[in-house]
Scaffold this motif. Structure first.
Motif, PDB file in Angstrom:
ATOM      1  N   UNK A 127       0.860  -1.186   0.000  1.00  0.00           N
ATOM      2  CA  UNK A 127       0.000   0.000   0.000  1.00  0.00           C
ATOM      3  C   UNK A 127       0.895   1.235   0.000  1.00  0.00           C
ATOM      4  N   UNK A 128       0.814   2.003  -1.080  1.00  0.00           N
ATOM      5  CA  UNK A 128       1.630   3.203  -1.241  1.00  0.00           C
ATOM      6  C   UNK A 128       0.781   4.413  -0.876  1.00  0.00           C
ATOM      7  N   UNK A 129       1.177   5.104   0.182  1.00  0.00           N
ATOM      8  CA  UNK A 129       0.411   6.251   0.670  1.00  0.00           C
ATOM      9  C   UNK A 129       0.878   7.533  -0.014  1.00  0.00           C
ATOM     10  N   UNK A 130       0.032   8.070  -0.875  1.00  0.00           N
ATOM     11  CA  UNK A 130       0.337   9.274  -1.650  1.00  0.00           C
ATOM     12  C   UNK A 130      -0.494  10.428  -1.103  1.00  0.00           C
ATOM     13  N   UNK A 131       0.179  11.527  -0.752  1.00  0.00           N
ATOM     14  CA  UNK A 131      -0.462  12.675  -0.104  1.00  0.00           C
ATOM     15  C   UNK A 131      -0.209  13.896  -0.979  1.00  0.00           C
ATOM     16  N   UNK A 132      -1.271  14.438  -1.562  1.00  0.00           N
ATOM     17  CA  UNK A 132      -1.120  15.474  -2.581  1.00  0.00           C
ATOM     18  C   UNK A 132      -2.077  16.626  -2.313  1.00  0.00           C
TER      19      UNK A 132
END
Length: 349
Positions: free
Chosen positions: A30-35
């Motif tokens: 699970x890759x947590x991407x915060x944008x």
């Protein structure tokens, strides 16, 4: 005997189904991407997952750099990719909040223009990869604003009372006020900061709202005469409403750069680098630039855009010809003072 064979076959089928199920979901990284909100064509997230079946993206959004920093630095959350602006990259490097990026894992970095690399916020390009860039100016409705928009002072014109949006962002709102007064948007001179605070307090009765992402829809719908706007948001709104126009005031403004970076708390460095490389692929960078409306740092993707876009002098100006534009910088004392000033403004009557 037949019953035993059938039972064995059923058991085998169930085992295969179980193993297949584990392969499809249970073992994924699970890759947590915060944008920043509305800052990516979310179709590219699906495309990434399709091309990398072992990775599942968990996508979250924020509005300001400061909001992102607090959550990444203090919450204990484990984000893998974030999208900080220039000065925030500088701050996150200084406070140990970013990992160095192994550029050997980012072959598509070759598509990033040399003019967007080696900036003061990350001089050796060790911690960040350029994403988008642009300017800050005034987005205005030509049916409500008749005079030329040439100065930030128009945001203090009483005839536009309750017809002005400002940004709910301390660095940006304080920065443009300092420029209006003839100062640097990175000023640490107390007399200049007090002058900016007083000017913002004076302006406060004229402001309809300190807006966030919703300001785009409000301007498109004709709910105010003008707003402070980042260039990409302005171009998006102009495409939706031909009555809107964008101007960079003569006193100068902010030239900004947003980047992709990997927080020090990331547990998936290799997958994060794979995602950043994917985002630097020309077809993906083109999709994002077209969806967002901002200026991409990916020069290969830029050349793939429509002529009216890639040759637009407001959207892709020659950086060497821009006058009076400054990049936000970071130091701890500056950040603390600007935050305190912003709070003083918020509680002022």
């Amino acid at each position: 005997m037949i019953k035993k064979i059938v039972a064995v076959l059923i058991s085998c089928m169930m085992l295969c189904a179980l193993l297949a199920g584990c392969g499809e979901g249970g073992d994924k990284v699970v890759l947590n991407v915060y944008n920043v909100g509305d800052y990516i064509d979310e179709q590219v997230l699906d495309m990434f997952e399709e091309e990398n079946p072992g990775i599942k993206i968990n996508y979250e959004t924020y509005y300001t750099n400061e909001e992102m920093y607090v959550k990444v630095a203090n919450s204990g959350s484990s984000y893998d990719v974030v999208f900080p602006s220039d000065y925030m990259v500088q701050k996150m490097i200084a406070t140990g909040q970013l990992n160095k990026i192994n550029t050997a894992n980012i072959p598509n970095l070759s598509n990033i223009g040399a003019q967007y690399l080696g900036k003061d916020y990350d001089p050796a390009d060790e911690y960040s990869v350029p994403y988008m860039w642009g300017t800050m100016g005034i987005l205005y409705n030509k049916t409500m604003v008749e005079e030329p928009v040439t100065s930030w002072k128009i945001l203090w014109d009483e005839k536009y009372e309750k017809n002005i949006f400002m940004l709910n962002s301390e660095r940006d709102s304080i920065g443009i006020t300092l420029k209006m007064l003839g100062y640097s948007l990175n000023s640490m001179q107390e007399t200049e900061l007090e002058a900016a605070k007083n000017a913002l307090i004076e302006q406060k009765p004229l402001v309809l709202a300190y807006a966030e992402d919703d300001v785009k829809d409000k301007m498109i719908n004709g709910e105010a005469a003008m707003t402070v706007a980042w260039s990409g948001d302005a171009f998006y709104c102009m495409a939706e409403n031909p009555d809107l126009a964008y101007a960079i005031p003569q006193e100068g403004s902010n030239l900004w750069f947003d980047a992709m970076a990997i927080p020090a708390s990331s547990k998936h460095q290799a997958e994060a680098e794979k995602f950043i490389d994917f985002m630097c692929r020309p077809d993906i960078a083109k999709m994002n630039a077209e969806y967002i409306g901002y200026s991409t740092a990916n020069v290969t993707a830029q050349q793939m855009l429509e002529d009216g876009v890639k040759n637009d002098p407001l959207r892709y100006p020659d950086l060497s010809t821009l006058q009076g534009l400054e990049v936000f910088s970071y130091n701890e004392a500056l950040t603390e003072r600007y935050s305190a000033l912003w709070q003083e403004l918020k509680i002022a009557g």
